[in-house]
Design an enzyme around this catalytic site. Structure first.
Site, PDB file in Angstrom:
ATOM      1  N   LYS A 170      40.247  35.562  42.255  1.00  0.00           N
ATOM      2  CA  LYS A 170      41.872  35.735  42.799  1.00  0.00           C
ATOM      3  C   LYS A 170      42.445  36.020  44.047  1.00  0.00           C
ATOM      4  O   LYS A 170      40.877  36.431  44.810  1.00  0.00           O
ATOM      5  CB  LYS A 170      42.860  37.191  41.710  1.00  0.00           C
ATOM      6  CG  LYS A 170      44.385  36.865  42.313  1.00  0.00           C
ATOM      7  CD  LYS A 170      44.589  38.481  41.509  1.00  0.00           C
ATOM      8  CE  LYS A 170      46.019  38.429  41.455  1.00  0.00           C
ATOM      9  NZ  LYS A 170      46.466  39.644  40.208  1.00  0.00           N
ATOM     10  N   SER A 190      50.797  38.886  37.822  1.00  0.00           N
ATOM     11  CA  SER A 190      50.505  38.292  38.811  1.00  0.00           C
ATOM     12  C   SER A 190      49.038  36.656  38.841  1.00  0.00           C
ATOM     13  O   SER A 190      48.951  36.686  39.998  1.00  0.00           O
ATOM     14  CB  SER A 190      50.795  38.955  40.218  1.00  0.00           C
ATOM     15  OG  SER A 190      49.446  39.595  39.650  1.00  0.00           O
ATOM     16  N   SER A 247      48.609  42.130  35.109  1.00  0.00           N
ATOM     17  CA  SER A 247      48.763  41.550  35.891  1.00  0.00           C
ATOM     18  C   SER A 247      47.298  40.073  35.231  1.00  0.00           C
ATOM     19  O   SER A 247      46.805  39.294  35.972  1.00  0.00           O
ATOM     20  CB  SER A 247      48.637  41.401  37.434  1.00  0.00           C
ATOM     21  OG  SER A 247      49.808  42.225  37.836  1.00  0.00           O
TER      22      SER A 247
END
Lengths: 500, 97
Positions: A79, A154, A178
């Site tokens: 990420k 996210s 997330s």
């Protein structure tokens, strides 16, 4: 039923000489080149870097290394809020566009030391603030099952990369869901460990009392393999726990024996409305556990209905403080024409997107003089009550089973105009975050395409297992047995290009 | 507490060092008020005598040996800054004259 273990299979093929190091990478590279740009999965792709690392490992005798390195030659995605020198870390924000981090996140360092090949940095909601990956300054990430729908957020890019076979595993971060929510929306397995289990050193801060990195993979055992590598104490994170992880990889294939006599808590009343496809998927999993000998207990979390408000007050308050560091001085965007320091701060901070500004404003308000006790302090007290609810549950049961999300993946644009509606997507994930508990999301069903209901493609359904603090091994053993029993087919028809 | 539904959004923005256009102030102000309205149910929770949670996992904080280790190289940190000189971050002049 054979235990699913995609990463294990890749390692075994390497060790036996059936595959050469780089084969798995080639497969992922093919998918990345074919679809990553259309789906908006990555913010930066680094196939050259991954290939160079593979070549280095080959030079060091890959066949022998396959036994010694627990992720030898395994392509992974990271990420874009985790630092990896050599690639920018943007956090999905214009604020950090092009920022080259001067140090490496512990989790990235551990992945690479274990032989993993980082294929790129994944798309995400700006500063991890969002549940749909529509808040990225670099364009939305789309759900590989149906590109008209969101992949969740996210960590949407990480979940999409794994689902679309662009990596065998990925790292995400979970503040209020997330990792788990995108895992559910993309039909993959994702773990948010106990707060403190995985180092936050090198993870860009959003809400420090909630942020926790974690792994995503296409099956439970592969997810455990990633966790075993990145988890554990790190002296560079003062909140990092020292307790041993246990043999989580073995736990993931413990089999049905792990379920016999297991006390499973199910919510007697949901804090929000649940879509019928989600409810039936979770019911199916509950039945499967009962058939394997689990005892079902109806439980209540009386304060769960307040979890969303509690979460959004605490996370925004912490975010408003954490994001004060973006001032145009030490790193990140700097306004060109500012004449004084105040103007430099204010003009530089214009680089934040709308949702980030909204959350900074809410958090600043909740912390401001005259409102602090009524909002922030009150939320911290309700957080205690939510923790106590869980303590009471775990005196009666060993794991809790609940949906990961109230709905199937929703359409892009469906909730962007209404922050409150968007926040509802986190209703089932925020309670475990507030209590710091380990929670895992895994696929439990696939809702078939239903054009009459506006569903053009099949969509995955996720369920969530929550355990007491430090009991990740228990989560993996239950999830592993459940995965084998449910045998959900989560392979997307890649040939269809997701355009079904 | 939540009787006060009107939020002075520009005052909050000033505290947060954010500049808002008129349009943003209207939109964010309305959204913030709607969010606070949705969160008003928190008022009804009895929190009398409840300790606030600041750390979710109340386990003892591990201590490490107090060893001297090198800090991050100054050059690398300065290099990541948008404006620098030889040895410092550069900011606009803060003292007149």
């Amino acid at each position: 039923m054979a235990v699913r273990d995609e990463i294990g299979a890749a390692l075994a093929a390497l060790a036996s000489g059936e595959a050469v190091l780089g084969d798995a990478l080639d497969g992922c590279a093919e998918q990345i080149e074919a679809r990553a740009a259309d789906l908006g999965v990555f913010i930066s792709v680094d196939l050259d870097g991954a290939r160079a690392r593979a070549a280095e490992l080959i030079e060091r005798d890959a066949t022998r290394l396959a036994d010694a390195l627990p992720l030898c030659g395994v392509p992974v995605a990271v990420k874009d809020n985790m630092t990896l020198p050599g690639l920018p870390t943007t956090c999905g924000s214009r604020m950090l566009e092009g920022w080259q981090p001067p140090y490496e996140a512990t989790i990235v360092e551990r992945l690479r030391a274990a032989g993993a090949l980082v294929v790129g940095k994944t798309n995400m909601d700006e500063f991890a603030m969002g549940s749909s990956n529509e808040n990225s300054a670099y364009g939305p990430c789309k759900n590989p099952w149906d590109p008209e729908r969101v992949p969740g957020g996210s960590s949407g890019g990480s979940a999409a990369a794994v689902a679309a076979r662009m990596a065998l595993g990925a790292l995400g971060s979970d503040t209020g869901g997330s990792i788990r929510q995108p895992a559910a929306f993309c039909g993959v397995v994702g773990l948010k460990p106990t707060y403190g289990r995985i180092s936050r050193y090198g993870l860009v801060a959003f809400a420090s009392s909630l942020d926790q990195p974690g792994p995503l993979a296409r099956d439970v055992k592969s997810c455990a393999r990633l966790y075993a590598v990145v988890g554990g104490h790190d002296r560079r994170d003062s909140t990092s726990l020292t307790h041993p992880l246990g043999d989580v990889v073995a736990a993931a294939s413990a089999g049905e024996g792990a379920i016999d006599g297991l006390r499973v808590g199910v919510l007697s009343q949901s804090p929000v409305q649940v879509a019928p496809e989600v409810a039936s998927g979770v019911t199916r999993a509950t039945r499967a556990l009962a058939e394997m000998g689990a005892e079902l207990h109806e439980i209540t979390l009386p304060h769960a209905e307040h979890a969303l408000a509690t979460y959004y007050l605490i996370c925004t308050a912490e975010a408003s403080s954490n994001l004060a560091r973006y001032d145009g001085v030490r790193y990140g965007h700097r306004a060109a024409q500012a004449n004084d320091l105040g103007a430099l701060y204010r003009q530089s901070r214009a680089a934040f997107g709308d949702e980030v500004k909204r959350r900074i404003l809410l958090g600043t308000f909740a912390l401001s003089a005259g409102y602090h006790d009524d909002y922030y302090l009150r939320a911290q007290k309700v957080r205690t009550l939510i923790r106590r609810d869980f303590e009471k549950c775990f005196s009666q049961c060993d794991v809790l089973l609940l949906p990961t999300t109230p709905t199937l993946p929703f359409r892009r644009g469906e909730k962007t105009a209404d922050p409150v509606a968007m926040y509802q997507a986190d209703a089932f994930t925020v309670p475990a975050s507030l209590a710091g508990l380990p929670a895992l999301s895994m696929p439990c069903a696939v809702a078939p395409a239903a054009p009459e209901q506006g569903r053009a493609a099949p969509l995955p359904v996720g369920l969530q297992l929550i355990a007491p603090a430090l009991e990740e091994a228990r989560l993996f053993s239950v999830a592993g047995a459940l995965e084998a029993a449910l045998d959900v087919d989560v392979d997307i028809d890649i040939a269809a290009g997701g355009d079904a | 507490m939540h009787n006060n539904k009107h939020v002075d959004i520009q005052a909050v923005a000033q505290l947060a060092q954010l500049e808002l256009t008129e349009q943003q102030a209207r939109d964010f102000g309305a959204q913030l008020e709607r969010v606070l309205e949705a969160f008003a149910a928190l008022d009804a929770v009895n929190v009398e005598g409840v300790e606030p949670t600041t750390h979710p996992v109340p386990l003892p904080c591990p201590r490490r040996a107090d060893e001297v280790t090198p800090s991050m190289a100054r050059e690398r940190l300065l290099d990541a800054a948008p404006a620098r000189d030889e040895a410092s971050f550069v900011v606009p002049r803060v003292i007149s004259g």
